[in-house]
Structure formats: structure tokens, C-alpha cells
Design a protein around this motif. Structure first.
Motif, short mmCIF file in Angstrom:
data_model
loop_
_atom_site.label_atom_id
_atom_site.label_comp_id
_atom_site.label_asym_id
_atom_site.label_seq_id
_atom_site.Cartn_x
_atom_site.Cartn_y
_atom_site.Cartn_z
N PHE A 61 48.24 -49.75 -70.67
CA PHE A 61 46.97 -49.79 -71.37
C PHE A 61 46.07 -50.88 -70.81
O PHE A 61 46.54 -51.95 -70.40
N ASP A 92 50.17 -43.65 -79.08
CA ASP A 92 49.58 -44.26 -77.89
C ASP A 92 48.06 -44.25 -77.97
O ASP A 92 47.40 -45.17 -77.48
N ARG A 93 47.50 -43.21 -78.57
CA ARG A 93 46.04 -43.17 -78.73
C ARG A 93 45.57 -44.29 -79.64
O ARG A 93 44.54 -44.94 -79.38
N GLU A 129 45.62 -47.48 -77.60
CA GLU A 129 44.50 -47.56 -76.67
C GLU A 129 43.23 -48.04 -77.37
O GLU A 129 42.48 -48.88 -76.84
#
Length: 262
Positions: free
Chosen positions: A2, A243-244, A247
Motif C-alpha cells: 500500500f 484491503d480496500r 488503502e
């Protein structure tokens, strides 16, 4: 991997501005600090230069504010795109503070703070003079990073400036964190940065994401007081969020705020 923007740091131009409690055993300079942070895969840092020097004379206090802001701009020249300075303002100096905001805006800087009132001789965030300064900050679409602790009068500040993005530093322990969530419920312009106390409490990050989504959570470490690696791990290795979400927390939300969005 990231992209990571550390929204809450206090970089230093001189050793006297280095507020790390253990700097005696760590070889810290502006150059080595940048290398250390980049070694942790931090792509960019934001925040103000702070000084623990306390003054009682108003003129001396404004000189301190000016020195810290000047150091921040000097660090920006030294660090380049790696550092986005945060500036200080002060309710005893409304005209001067508004001029600092205008200067920052012309330089493309959209960040005030982290403000730490107890270091600069003022106390309440609902001070009418401070709210007047925030009127100008709102006109320039600034983001405002501010220190939070028990007893801070934040509600009027946040509610009176709905078009200004506020980023509260430090989730705190349970009662303080729940108060943050309550304030977020009533004010869509209120965000929370993860620096300092709180993230290490298991479930805190998931609770924040479950309550409001990840869009109003910003990654911060409070370097050099705190160890950024702990905060990176607290987000990166958390299996309870997507994971989104990571981010957004690591970089996307900070980018939106720094571009003048809520």
C-alpha cells in the motif's frame, strides 16, 4: 504493498525541535529520519513542527509560532514532495493567523496542525477568536488536524464549520474513542487519525470501520514521539478489515483531505 501517507508527524529541523523521548539512543537527523520512514514504506508525511518551550509574554508566543512555521517550510524545501507542512495558528493573534493561512494557501499548503494548544498557551477550541480564524481556513478549504484530550470543547468548533475538514488526533481509550464516534455521527466533516493511544486495543479499528466505513479514518503515527512501525502493523496486519479499507486509511483519505475535500 500500500501507499502510505503518515498524516500525523512532527518533523524537526534542529535537535531542539526533536521531541522523541529516547533520541539520546537513536541517531536522529532530518536526513536519517527521512531514510528511516521511507524504509518503512512511508511515501509521504504531513504535520507541524512543535516546540515544548513555553512563554508567558504574548509577543514571545507569536515569535514561537512563526519559528515553527518557518521551520516547516524549510523542511519542505529540504524534503521536497516527501513532506507536506502543517502550520500553526493562535487565537490571541487573529490577524496574524489569518495571514499565515493565506500564505500557506498561496504556497499550495492545505493543512493546519496538528494544533497542540497546551504547548502554545491557549486552551479551548470554542474560543470565539479561534472560530474567527477557522472562518478563513474554511474559505481556503484547509484541513485542520488537532490534538484531543479530555475536556476539549470541540463540538461547537466542528458544528460551526461544516465545510471544514477536521482530523482529530488520537483515538484514546474506550470512553474517548466512543466520544469520537458520537461526534462523527453528528458531523460528517469529523475524521479520526490513528496516532497515539488506541489502535493497540483489539477491535477498535474494526469498530470504527463498521460504524462509519473507512472513509473517515486517517493513518497517523505521531512520529518521532511514537514508533510508526507499530501503527503500520496495526493496520497492515489487521485481518478484520478489507484491503480496500486499508488503502483508504493508508493514503486515499489523506489525499482527499489535502486536496481540499471533506
Amino acid at each position: 504493498m500500500f501507499e502510505i501517507i503518515d498524516f500525523h508527524t512532527h518533523p524537526f529541523l534542529t535537535d531542539g525541535q526533536n521531541i522523541c523521548n529516547h533520541k539520546a539512543v537513536i541517531p536522529m537527523t532530518t536526513a536519517s529520519s527521512k531514510e528511516y520512514l521511507q524504509g518503512l514504506a512511508i511515501h509521504k508525511i504531513c504535520g507541524s513542527v512543535v516546540s515544548t518551550d513555553c512563554y508567558t509574554e504574548p509577543g514571545d508566543m507569536w515569535k514561537k509560532i512563526q519559528r515553527n512555521n518557518a521551520s516547516a517550510y524549510a523542511l519542505q524545501e529540504r524534503y521536497g514532495d516527501f513532506y507536506i507542512p502543517g502550520i500553526h495558528v493562535h487565537p490571541l493573534f487573529v490577524k496574524e493567523s489569518c495571514e499565515e493561512i493565506e500564505k500557506a494557501a498561496k504556497a499550495g499548503v492545505r493543512l493546519i496542525g496538528e494544533l497542540v494548544p497546551y504547548l502554545d498557551g491557549w486552551k479551548e477550541y470554542d474560543d470565539p477568536a479561534f472560530l474567527e480564524i477557522l472562518d478563513v481556513a474554511e474559505a481556503y478549504h484547509m484541513g485542520v488536524s488537532f490534538h484531543t484530550s479530555d475536556g476539549d470543547k470541540k463540538d461547537n468548533m466542528v458544528k460551526s464549520h461544516p465545510d471544514l475538514t477536521f482530523v482529530a488526533a488520537h483515538p484514546g481509550e474506550y470512553s474517548a474513542f466512543m466520544r469520537h464516534l458520537e461526534r462523527m455521527k453528528h458531523s460528517e466533516n469529523y475524521h479520526l487519525d490513528l496516532s497515539g493511544t488506541g489502535l493497540f486495543r483489539h477491535g477498535l479499528l474494526k469498530r470504527a470501520v463498521d460504524t462509519f466505513g473507512a472513509e473517515r479514518i486517517v493513518f497517523g503515527s505521531d512520529f518521532p514521539i511514537c514508533n510508526p512501525a507499530m501503527f503500520i502493523g496495526g493496520v497492515m496486519l489487521e485481518t478484520l478489515i478489507t484491503d480496500r479499507d486499508k488503502e483508504k486509511i493508508f493514503s486515499l483519505n489523506a489525499k482527499r483531505i489535502l486536496q481540499g475535500g471533506i
